[in-house]
Design a protein around this motif. Structure first.
Motif, PDB file in Angstrom:
ATOM      1  N   ARG A   1       1.149  -1.232  -0.068  1.00  0.00           N
ATOM      2  CA  ARG A   1      -0.261  -0.050   0.059  1.00  0.00           C
ATOM      3  C   ARG A   1       0.914   1.749  -0.042  1.00  0.00           C
ATOM      4  NH1 ARG A   1      -4.701   1.685   4.544  1.00  0.00           N
ATOM      5  NH2 ARG A   1      -5.288   3.817   4.037  1.00  0.00           N
ATOM      6  N   GLN A   2       0.364   1.907  -1.127  1.00  0.00           N
ATOM      7  CA  GLN A   2       2.033   3.785  -0.910  1.00  0.00           C
ATOM      8  C   GLN A   2       0.591   4.228  -0.867  1.00  0.00           C
ATOM      9  OE1 GLN A   2       1.451   4.259  -5.043  1.00  0.00           O
ATOM     10  NE2 GLN A   2       3.834   5.233  -5.486  1.00  0.00           N
ATOM     11  N   SER A   3       1.561   4.771   0.432  1.00  0.00           N
ATOM     12  CA  SER A   3       1.413   6.490   1.574  1.00  0.00           C
ATOM     13  C   SER A   3       0.715   7.816   0.047  1.00  0.00           C
ATOM     14  CB  SER A   3       1.955   6.547   2.158  1.00  0.00           C
ATOM     15  OG  SER A   3       3.364   7.449   1.653  1.00  0.00           O
ATOM     16  N   LYS A   4       0.143   7.889   0.391  1.00  0.00           N
ATOM     17  CA  LYS A   4      -0.828   9.660   0.244  1.00  0.00           C
ATOM     18  C   LYS A   4       0.343  10.501   0.502  1.00  0.00           C
ATOM     19  CE  LYS A   4      -5.020   8.815  -0.991  1.00  0.00           C
ATOM     20  NZ  LYS A   4      -6.404   8.955  -0.350  1.00  0.00           N
ATOM     21  N   VAL A   5       0.807  11.174  -0.309  1.00  0.00           N
ATOM     22  CA  VAL A   5       2.022  12.620  -0.374  1.00  0.00           C
ATOM     23  C   VAL A   5       1.435  13.313  -1.537  1.00  0.00           C
ATOM     24  CG1 VAL A   5       4.201  13.847  -0.885  1.00  0.00           C
ATOM     25  CG2 VAL A   5       4.284  11.306  -0.807  1.00  0.00           C
ATOM     26  N   MET A   6       0.764  14.927   0.226  1.00  0.00           N
ATOM     27  CA  MET A   6       0.163  16.207  -0.287  1.00  0.00           C
ATOM     28  C   MET A   6       1.452  17.320   0.123  1.00  0.00           C
ATOM     29  SD  MET A   6      -2.180  18.147  -0.426  1.00  0.00           S
ATOM     30  CE  MET A   6      -3.787  17.367   0.832  1.00  0.00           C
ATOM     31  N   LEU A   7       1.150  17.920  -1.271  1.00  0.00           N
ATOM     32  CA  LEU A   7       3.044  18.763  -1.594  1.00  0.00           C
ATOM     33  C   LEU A   7       1.182  20.532  -1.962  1.00  0.00           C
ATOM     34  CD1 LEU A   7       4.812  17.585  -4.717  1.00  0.00           C
ATOM     35  CD2 LEU A   7       5.279  18.018  -2.976  1.00  0.00           C
ATOM     36  N   ILE A   8       1.850  20.798  -0.508  1.00  0.00           N
ATOM     37  CA  ILE A   8       1.950  22.176  -0.544  1.00  0.00           C
ATOM     38  C   ILE A   8       2.558  23.261  -0.978  1.00  0.00           C
ATOM     39  CG2 ILE A   8       0.895  23.720   0.906  1.00  0.00           C
ATOM     40  CD1 ILE A   8      -0.353  21.517   2.372  1.00  0.00           C
ATOM     41  N   ILE A   9       1.974  24.366  -2.328  1.00  0.00           N
ATOM     42  CA  ILE A   9       2.957  25.184  -2.926  1.00  0.00           C
ATOM     43  C   ILE A   9       2.842  26.803  -2.348  1.00  0.00           C
ATOM     44  CG2 ILE A   9       4.004  26.271  -4.203  1.00  0.00           C
ATOM     45  CD1 ILE A   9       4.403  23.146  -5.986  1.00  0.00           C
ATOM     46  N   LYS A  10       3.001  27.756  -1.241  1.00  0.00           N
ATOM     47  CA  LYS A  10       2.056  28.510  -1.106  1.00  0.00           C
ATOM     48  C   LYS A  10       3.795  30.101  -1.071  1.00  0.00           C
ATOM     49  CE  LYS A  10      -1.149  26.929   2.230  1.00  0.00           C
ATOM     50  NZ  LYS A  10      -1.408  27.369   3.107  1.00  0.00           N
ATOM     51  N   PRO A  11       3.061  30.950  -1.598  1.00  0.00           N
ATOM     52  CA  PRO A  11       3.631  32.348  -1.202  1.00  0.00           C
ATOM     53  C   PRO A  11       4.102  32.818  -0.004  1.00  0.00           C
ATOM     54  CG  PRO A  11       1.685  32.996  -2.436  1.00  0.00           C
ATOM     55  CD  PRO A  11       1.663  31.699  -2.106  1.00  0.00           C
ATOM     56  N   ILE A  12       5.194  33.230   0.758  1.00  0.00           N
ATOM     57  CA  ILE A  12       4.770  33.311   1.624  1.00  0.00           C
ATOM     58  C   ILE A  12       5.121  35.289   2.339  1.00  0.00           C
ATOM     59  CG2 ILE A  12       7.296  33.486   3.838  1.00  0.00           C
ATOM     60  CD1 ILE A  12       8.381  32.102   1.989  1.00  0.00           C
ATOM     61  N   GLN A  13       4.131  35.693   3.369  1.00  0.00           N
ATOM     62  CA  GLN A  13       3.416  36.430   2.348  1.00  0.00           C
ATOM     63  C   GLN A  13       4.544  36.886   4.674  1.00  0.00           C
ATOM     64  OE1 GLN A  13       1.119  37.605   1.921  1.00  0.00           O
ATOM     65  NE2 GLN A  13       0.826  36.370   0.197  1.00  0.00           N
ATOM     66  N   ASP A  14       4.463  36.094   5.295  1.00  0.00           N
ATOM     67  CA  ASP A  14       5.285  36.939   6.652  1.00  0.00           C
ATOM     68  C   ASP A  14       7.148  36.846   6.361  1.00  0.00           C
ATOM     69  OD1 ASP A  14       6.975  36.097   9.302  1.00  0.00           O
ATOM     70  OD2 ASP A  14       5.701  36.703   9.657  1.00  0.00           O
ATOM     71  N   LYS A  15       7.844  37.945   6.317  1.00  0.00           N
ATOM     72  CA  LYS A  15       9.099  37.889   6.229  1.00  0.00           C
ATOM     73  C   LYS A  15      10.502  37.035   7.014  1.00  0.00           C
ATOM     74  CE  LYS A  15       9.051  40.276   2.802  1.00  0.00           C
ATOM     75  NZ  LYS A  15       9.446  39.759   1.331  1.00  0.00           N
ATOM     76  N   SER A  16       9.628  36.804   8.164  1.00  0.00           N
ATOM     77  CA  SER A  16      10.130  36.662  10.102  1.00  0.00           C
ATOM     78  C   SER A  16      10.627  34.726   9.148  1.00  0.00           C
ATOM     79  CB  SER A  16      10.137  36.745  11.221  1.00  0.00           C
ATOM     80  OG  SER A  16       8.840  36.253  10.965  1.00  0.00           O
ATOM     81  N   TYR A  17       9.695  35.122   8.547  1.00  0.00           N
ATOM     82  CA  TYR A  17       9.501  33.026   7.703  1.00  0.00           C
ATOM     83  C   TYR A  17      10.321  33.015   6.703  1.00  0.00           C
ATOM     84  CZ  TYR A  17       7.906  28.010   6.436  1.00  0.00           C
ATOM     85  OH  TYR A  17       7.207  27.315   5.764  1.00  0.00           O
ATOM     86  N   GLN A  18       9.855  33.508   5.904  1.00  0.00           N
ATOM     87  CA  GLN A  18      10.890  34.233   4.683  1.00  0.00           C
ATOM     88  C   GLN A  18      12.375  33.788   4.785  1.00  0.00           C
ATOM     89  OE1 GLN A  18       9.974  36.802   1.820  1.00  0.00           O
ATOM     90  NE2 GLN A  18      12.544  36.521   0.444  1.00  0.00           N
ATOM     91  N   GLU A  19      12.676  34.165   6.156  1.00  0.00           N
ATOM     92  CA  GLU A  19      14.277  34.581   6.311  1.00  0.00           C
ATOM     93  C   GLU A  19      14.276  33.438   7.040  1.00  0.00           C
ATOM     94  OE1 GLU A  19      17.559  36.936   9.210  1.00  0.00           O
ATOM     95  OE2 GLU A  19      15.835  36.967   9.847  1.00  0.00           O
ATOM     96  N   GLU A  20      13.941  32.539   7.526  1.00  0.00           N
ATOM     97  CA  GLU A  20      13.388  31.268   8.673  1.00  0.00           C
ATOM     98  C   GLU A  20      13.785  30.302   7.163  1.00  0.00           C
ATOM     99  OE1 GLU A  20      10.712  28.305  10.364  1.00  0.00           O
ATOM    100  OE2 GLU A  20      10.392  29.714  11.320  1.00  0.00           O
ATOM    101  N   VAL A  21      13.401  30.244   6.719  1.00  0.00           N
ATOM    102  CA  VAL A  21      13.313  29.141   5.299  1.00  0.00           C
ATOM    103  C   VAL A  21      14.626  29.786   4.265  1.00  0.00           C
ATOM    104  CG1 VAL A  21      12.222  28.850   2.988  1.00  0.00           C
ATOM    105  CG2 VAL A  21      10.634  29.103   5.106  1.00  0.00           C
ATOM    106  N   CYS A  22      14.598  30.822   4.365  1.00  0.00           N
ATOM    107  CA  CYS A  22      16.063  30.512   3.469  1.00  0.00           C
ATOM    108  C   CYS A  22      17.065  30.330   4.678  1.00  0.00           C
ATOM    109  CB  CYS A  22      16.278  32.346   3.441  1.00  0.00           C
ATOM    110  SG  CYS A  22      14.905  32.923   1.865  1.00  0.00           S
ATOM    111  N   ASN A  23      17.581  30.529   5.646  1.00  0.00           N
ATOM    112  CA  ASN A  23      18.202  29.960   6.514  1.00  0.00           C
ATOM    113  C   ASN A  23      18.441  27.949   6.524  1.00  0.00           C
ATOM    114  OD1 ASN A  23      19.157  32.011   7.725  1.00  0.00           O
ATOM    115  ND2 ASN A  23      18.193  32.466   9.671  1.00  0.00           N
ATOM    116  N   GLN A  24      17.349  27.489   6.547  1.00  0.00           N
ATOM    117  CA  GLN A  24      17.603  26.230   5.877  1.00  0.00           C
ATOM    118  C   GLN A  24      17.544  25.833   4.607  1.00  0.00           C
ATOM    119  OE1 GLN A  24      13.407  24.087   7.864  1.00  0.00           O
ATOM    120  NE2 GLN A  24      12.954  26.007   8.758  1.00  0.00           N
ATOM    121  N   CYS A  25      17.153  26.436   3.744  1.00  0.00           N
ATOM    122  CA  CYS A  25      17.299  26.172   2.584  1.00  0.00           C
ATOM    123  C   CYS A  25      19.389  26.875   2.167  1.00  0.00           C
ATOM    124  CB  CYS A  25      16.730  27.152   1.467  1.00  0.00           C
ATOM    125  SG  CYS A  25      15.154  25.677   1.007  1.00  0.00           S
TER     126      CYS A  25
END
Length: 132
Positions: A1-25
């Motif tokens: 049985r294959q598990s379902k994968v849900m991809l969610i792509i969203k614009p980043i509205q919050d600049k502090s979250y954008q900075e966090e995401v950039c750091n992680q990448c």
């Protein structure tokens, strides 16, 4: 049985979250840039940071979160979502300006030629890639 994968792509509205995401990448955070995040089953896996100036767009950063296994299909979906947003915003030509090690591979898989792609009619099936 294959598990379902849900991809969610969203614009980043919050600049502090954008900075966090950039750091992680491993991206340099650019507070004036737009950014999209991509999550798989609620876990951040990839992101894109980009700019729009009139009819020109630039992807400055694009890739997976550090330590996450590369998923080419997920990256293509993220890249197409960003390019579609740009095209809907009036961008006619986009440049892939990332300096990452994987930039040549990523730009090619998204359809860029010599770091450029024409977005005019790219998403309506009428594009013949004869941009001027």
């Amino acid at each position: 049985r294959q598990s379902k994968v849900m991809l969610i792509i969203k614009p980043i509205q919050d600049k502090s979250y954008q900075e966090e995401v950039c750091n992680q990448c491993g991206f340099k955070y650019e507070p004036l840039s737009f950014a999209y995040s991509e999550k798989e089953n609620e876990k951040l896996i990839a992101a894109c940071q980009f700019d729009i100036l009139g009819s020109n767009g630039t992807i400055s950063d694009f890739g997976m979160v550090k330590g996450v296994e590369e998923d080419i299909e997920a990256l293509i979906i993220l890249g197409r979502a960003v390019l579609n947003f740009m095209e809907l915003s009036g961008v006619e030509t986009c440049t892939f300006d990332s300096t990452s090690v994987d930039a040549p591979k990523y730009s090619k898989m998204l359809g860029f030629t010599d770091k450029k792609i024409c977005l005019k009619s790219l998403f309506d099936g009428k594009c013949n890639h004869n941009c001027k």
